[in-house]
Design a protein around this motif. Structure first.
Motif, mmCIF file in Angstrom:
data_model
loop_
_atom_site.group_PDB
_atom_site.id
_atom_site.type_symbol
_atom_site.label_atom_id
_atom_site.label_comp_id
_atom_site.label_asym_id
_atom_site.label_seq_id
_atom_site.Cartn_x
_atom_site.Cartn_y
_atom_site.Cartn_z
ATOM 1 N N MET A 165 29.912 -19.290 -30.030
ATOM 2 C CA MET A 165 29.535 -19.787 -31.357
ATOM 3 C C MET A 165 28.557 -18.836 -32.043
ATOM 4 O O MET A 165 28.606 -18.658 -33.252
ATOM 5 C CB MET A 165 28.904 -21.179 -31.236
ATOM 6 C CG MET A 165 29.935 -22.287 -31.126
ATOM 7 S SD MET A 165 29.257 -23.858 -31.695
ATOM 8 C CE MET A 165 29.528 -24.873 -30.280
ATOM 9 N N ILE A 166 27.688 -18.212 -31.258
ATOM 10 C CA ILE A 166 26.667 -17.345 -31.842
ATOM 11 C C ILE A 166 27.212 -15.955 -32.153
ATOM 12 O O ILE A 166 26.985 -15.408 -33.237
ATOM 13 C CB ILE A 166 25.452 -17.228 -30.896
ATOM 14 C CG1 ILE A 166 24.749 -18.585 -30.766
ATOM 15 C CG2 ILE A 166 24.459 -16.170 -31.411
ATOM 16 C CD1 ILE A 166 23.648 -18.605 -29.725
ATOM 17 N N TYR A 167 27.957 -15.367 -31.217
ATOM 18 C CA TYR A 167 28.274 -13.949 -31.310
ATOM 19 C C TYR A 167 29.715 -13.618 -31.699
ATOM 20 O O TYR A 167 29.989 -12.513 -32.154
ATOM 21 C CB TYR A 167 27.983 -13.255 -29.963
ATOM 22 C CG TYR A 167 26.550 -13.328 -29.550
ATOM 23 C CD1 TYR A 167 25.593 -12.536 -30.170
ATOM 24 C CD2 TYR A 167 26.139 -14.198 -28.547
ATOM 25 C CE1 TYR A 167 24.261 -12.600 -29.785
ATOM 26 C CE2 TYR A 167 24.813 -14.272 -28.149
ATOM 27 C CZ TYR A 167 23.884 -13.467 -28.779
ATOM 28 O OH TYR A 167 22.571 -13.532 -28.404
ATOM 29 N N TRP A 168 30.657 -14.539 -31.478
ATOM 30 C CA TRP A 168 32.066 -14.165 -31.640
ATOM 31 C C TRP A 168 32.799 -14.983 -32.693
ATOM 32 O O TRP A 168 33.611 -14.456 -33.443
ATOM 33 C CB TRP A 168 32.777 -14.303 -30.287
ATOM 34 C CG TRP A 168 34.137 -13.688 -30.241
ATOM 35 C CD1 TRP A 168 34.450 -12.359 -30.353
ATOM 36 C CD2 TRP A 168 35.376 -14.387 -30.073
ATOM 37 N NE1 TRP A 168 35.812 -12.182 -30.245
ATOM 38 C CE2 TRP A 168 36.406 -13.411 -30.072
ATOM 39 C CE3 TRP A 168 35.718 -15.726 -29.912
ATOM 40 C CZ2 TRP A 168 37.740 -13.735 -29.930
ATOM 41 C CZ3 TRP A 168 37.056 -16.059 -29.759
ATOM 42 C CH2 TRP A 168 38.048 -15.066 -29.771
ATOM 43 N N LEU A 169 32.488 -16.285 -32.781
ATOM 44 C CA LEU A 169 33.273 -17.165 -33.639
ATOM 45 C C LEU A 169 32.909 -17.154 -35.126
ATOM 46 O O LEU A 169 33.777 -17.480 -35.951
ATOM 47 C CB LEU A 169 33.191 -18.612 -33.120
ATOM 48 C CG LEU A 169 34.090 -18.923 -31.927
ATOM 49 C CD1 LEU A 169 33.753 -20.292 -31.368
ATOM 50 C CD2 LEU A 169 35.553 -18.830 -32.300
ATOM 51 N N PRO A 170 31.674 -16.835 -35.531
ATOM 52 C CA PRO A 170 31.357 -16.934 -36.964
ATOM 53 C C PRO A 170 32.311 -16.201 -37.894
ATOM 54 O O PRO A 170 32.733 -16.756 -38.918
ATOM 55 C CB PRO A 170 29.940 -16.349 -37.041
ATOM 56 C CG PRO A 170 29.342 -16.708 -35.725
ATOM 57 C CD PRO A 170 30.471 -16.532 -34.730
#
Length: 279
Positions: A101-106
């Motif tokens: 959620m923090i590093y890949w999905l945004p």
């Protein structure tokens, strides 16, 4: 009360007779008679007066006719709404691990929202120790998580989106502290860290257990220790020089997976999300 009975009833009224209705609908006349007999039995009252060969609506039949027409009309509209939807819409709930959620999905979520604005997307944290339960109860429609490459729970349908690696990083390789910052044991790839440490002869190294990848990364950055973290969580910090890969370290493979319950229906919104995820 069946839809075919209502259609038969309306057709008899429109064409003024059982035989014409039978010809129009492709039924035997005995089937038309059976439809009306069953419908009248369920309604508890006659809806036709049979005056010789002529069918005349009773008062009950006259009252019932507009309701029957509305039901058939609503049925047709409901089919049309489903079959002719031009783009995915409605609610979609995706569970994901914190690091993704923090590093890949945004950026992926941003692309999805731009392409499918009618989908009401909700992101939730997954419970690693109860993932199957979350999916089975419908708390989430699908999960995205980092797992070992042999991830294949019996009740779930899984798909490997991409492979990644656990990389041994530190803030300063020249003065690397003798402390390994690790995830909790519920983390799927914690055993890979332990195997790695045994392989390099450091199974007795001091460990500090932290609750999240972000907490570990920030602690490495301030010099508290070093860690093995997925490449996607540290690559930007390595490019900037804030983190360094430990010399002669071995990388361990992990994967980014999607998971759904085996009985889950894949909605148009879900299919669209998976397509964006895999593009």
């Amino acid at each position: 009360m069946e839809l075919r009975q209502l259609i038969t009833f309306i057709t008899i009224v429109e064409l003024d007779g059982y035989k014409k209705a039978a010809d129009e609908l492709g039924y035997a006349q005995s089937s038309i008679t059976a439809h009306m007999k069953d419908l009248e039995q369920e309604l508890g009252t006659p809806i036709f007066d049979r005056l010789g060969r002529k069918m005349v609506l009773t008062e009950a039949g006259k009252k019932f006719l507009p309701y029957a027409e509305n039901i058939v009309r609503l049925y047709a509209k409901s089919k049309e709404a489903i079959q002719n939807t031009s783009e995915p819409s409605g609610q979609l709930t995706i569970g994901a691990s914190e690091s993704l959620m923090i590093y890949w999905l945004p950026t992926i979520i941003k692309r999805f929202r731009e392409k499918y604005p009618l989908v009401e997307l909700t992101m939730k944290s997954i419970q690693y120790d109860n993932l199957t339960g979350q999916l089975k109860k419908g708390d989430i429609d699908a999960a995205i998580l980092v797992e070992t490459l042999n991830f294949n729970p019996t009740e779930l349908v899984t798909n490997l989106i991409k492979k990644d690696e656990l990389i041994h990083v530190t803030a300063d390789a020249a003065t690397m502290p003798d402390t390994m910052l690790v995830t909790e044991y519920t983390c799927s790839w914690r055993p890979l860290v332990e195997e790695y440490l045994k392989g390099v002869g450091k199974e007795m190294i001091s460990r500090v257990e932290l609750p999240s990848v972000e907490a570990i990364k920030q602690s490495v950055l301030c010099g508290l220790g070093n860690a093995m973290l997925p490449t996607f969580t540290v690559e930007n910090f390595m490019k900037s020089g804030e983190l360094q890969e430990v010399h002669n370290s071995k990388r361990e493979q992990v994967g980014i997976f999607t998971a759904m319950h085996k009985n889950k229906w894949v909605s148009p919104s879900m299919r669209a999300f998976l397509e964006v995820l895999e593009s």
